[in-house]
Every structure is written in C-alpha cells, then in structure tokens.
Design a protein around this motif. Structure first.
Motif, PDB file in Angstrom:
ATOM      1  N   THR A   2      29.576  43.604  54.778  1.00 48.66           N
ATOM      2  CA  THR A   2      29.974  43.582  53.384  1.00 48.66           C
ATOM      3  C   THR A   2      31.290  42.837  53.229  1.00 48.66           C
ATOM      4  N   LEU A   3      31.308  41.912  52.308  1.00 46.67           N
ATOM      5  CA  LEU A   3      32.535  41.194  51.993  1.00 46.67           C
ATOM      6  C   LEU A   3      33.400  42.096  51.122  1.00 46.67           C
ATOM      7  N   ARG A   4      34.624  42.336  51.510  1.00 45.30           N
ATOM      8  CA  ARG A   4      35.536  43.186  50.749  1.00 45.30           C
ATOM      9  C   ARG A   4      36.444  42.300  49.908  1.00 45.30           C
ATOM     10  N   MET A   5      36.332  42.439  48.612  1.00 43.08           N
ATOM     11  CA  MET A   5      37.184  41.674  47.705  1.00 43.08           C
ATOM     12  C   MET A   5      37.933  42.644  46.809  1.00 43.08           C
ATOM     13  N   ARG A   6      39.177  42.342  46.538  1.00 39.45           N
ATOM     14  CA  ARG A   6      39.990  43.141  45.634  1.00 39.45           C
ATOM     15  C   ARG A   6      40.337  42.266  44.438  1.00 39.45           C
ATOM     16  N   PRO A   7      40.020  42.714  43.227  1.00 39.06           N
ATOM     17  CA  PRO A   7      40.369  41.908  42.067  1.00 39.06           C
ATOM     18  C   PRO A   7      41.888  41.748  41.956  1.00 39.06           C
ATOM     19  N   THR A   8      42.331  40.549  41.662  1.00 32.92           N
ATOM     20  CA  THR A   8      43.764  40.293  41.521  1.00 32.92           C
ATOM     21  C   THR A   8      44.142  39.830  40.126  1.00 32.92           C
ATOM     22  N   ALA A   9      43.167  39.321  39.367  1.00 36.18           N
ATOM     23  CA  ALA A   9      43.482  38.823  38.033  1.00 36.18           C
ATOM     24  C   ALA A   9      42.249  38.837  37.140  1.00 36.18           C
ATOM     25  N   VAL A  10      42.490  39.048  35.866  1.00 37.58           N
ATOM     26  CA  VAL A  10      41.483  38.938  34.822  1.00 37.58           C
ATOM     27  C   VAL A  10      42.113  38.059  33.752  1.00 37.58           C
ATOM     28  N   THR A  11      41.380  37.045  33.304  1.00 37.05           N
ATOM     29  CA  THR A  11      41.912  36.123  32.302  1.00 37.05           C
ATOM     30  C   THR A  11      41.002  36.108  31.081  1.00 37.05           C
ATOM     31  N   LEU A  12      41.603  36.209  29.909  1.00 36.51           N
ATOM     32  CA  LEU A  12      40.875  36.221  28.656  1.00 36.51           C
ATOM     33  C   LEU A  12      41.175  34.953  27.864  1.00 36.51           C
ATOM     34  N   ASP A  13      40.147  34.352  27.274  1.00 39.37           N
ATOM     35  CA  ASP A  13      40.352  33.264  26.328  1.00 39.37           C
ATOM     36  C   ASP A  13      40.830  33.869  25.013  1.00 39.37           C
ATOM     37  N   CYS A  14      41.681  33.144  24.302  1.00 38.35           N
ATOM     38  CA  CYS A  14      42.201  33.646  23.035  1.00 38.35           C
ATOM     39  C   CYS A  14      42.846  32.496  22.266  1.00 38.35           C
TER      40      CYS A  14
END
Length: 122
Positions: A2-14
């Motif tokens: 299993t590839l372990r990934m940790r979210p580091t950023a979320v970007t929203l258009d606005c």
C-alpha cells in the motif's frame, strides 16, 4: 504494498483568493503565507496542512445540493460545539443552505465563494 500518502494541501478555485483566505484564516486560525497575493493565497496549519486559494476568473459558485454547478470540492471540519461554530462562521460570512441533511450530527455551510463544507460535532 500500500502506498502511504499524507495530504499536505487542498486548493480551491475562487474569484478573490485573499478574501477567501481571510475567511478561512478567521475560521481555522491558520497562518497566512507571506507570499500570498491577488492570484494565489495560502494558509498553513500547525499540523502541516495547507489551504490554498487560486484565482479563477470565470469561477461559478456551486449550486449545492443541486448539481447545475457541481460542488467542486467538499471540506469537513470537526468542531467542539456545533451551534457555536455555526454561529461564528455565519458572522464571518458563511452561508447556510436550506437543505440540512445532517440533523444534530453535522451542518452544511458555504464559504463566501459558495463552496459547501461541513461542520461535524466531535
């Protein structure tokens, strides 16, 4: 494996990155990135998660719960007191859609650019 990934950023258009960053900064306490500008603004939390806001000239606010304009993204925030958090976010400029399917467990609000997000009681 299993590839372990940790979210580091979320970007929203606005339409206005600095204005939307200011809303989320007041809501989360995250720090404004010093190089934020009119085209891209960022917030950084102590937990390492970053929220980004990028200018989209033709941004159309989601039409949640309808899908004429899809919701584009959905964020959930855990809060200690649902009523208190909702009241404070409404003061900061959040919207409260008529449709509230979560009952006493969670609330749907919209940020000033129209993105829906949920408050979830701890």
């Amino acid at each position: 494996m299993t590839l372990r990934m940790r979210p580091t950023a979320v970007t929203l258009d606005c339409p206005d990155p600095l204005a939307l960053a200011a809303f989320y900064q007041r809501a989360t306490g995250y720090a404004l990135h010093p190089r934020s500008d009119a085209d891209f603004a960022g917030l950084t939390g102590e937990d390492g998660l970053s929220l980004g806001f990028q200018r989209a000239e033709d941004h159309r606010a989601p039409s949640w719960p309808g899908q004429d304009v899809p919701q584009q993204i959905h964020l959930d925030f855990e809060v200690a007191d649902l009523e208190e958090a909702e009241a404070r976010l409404l003061e900061l400029g959040a919207g409260r859609p008529q449709d509230q399917p979560g009952g006493d467990k969670w609330r749907v609000l919209t940020d000033p650019a129209g993105h829906p997000f949920c408050l979830i009681a701890r």
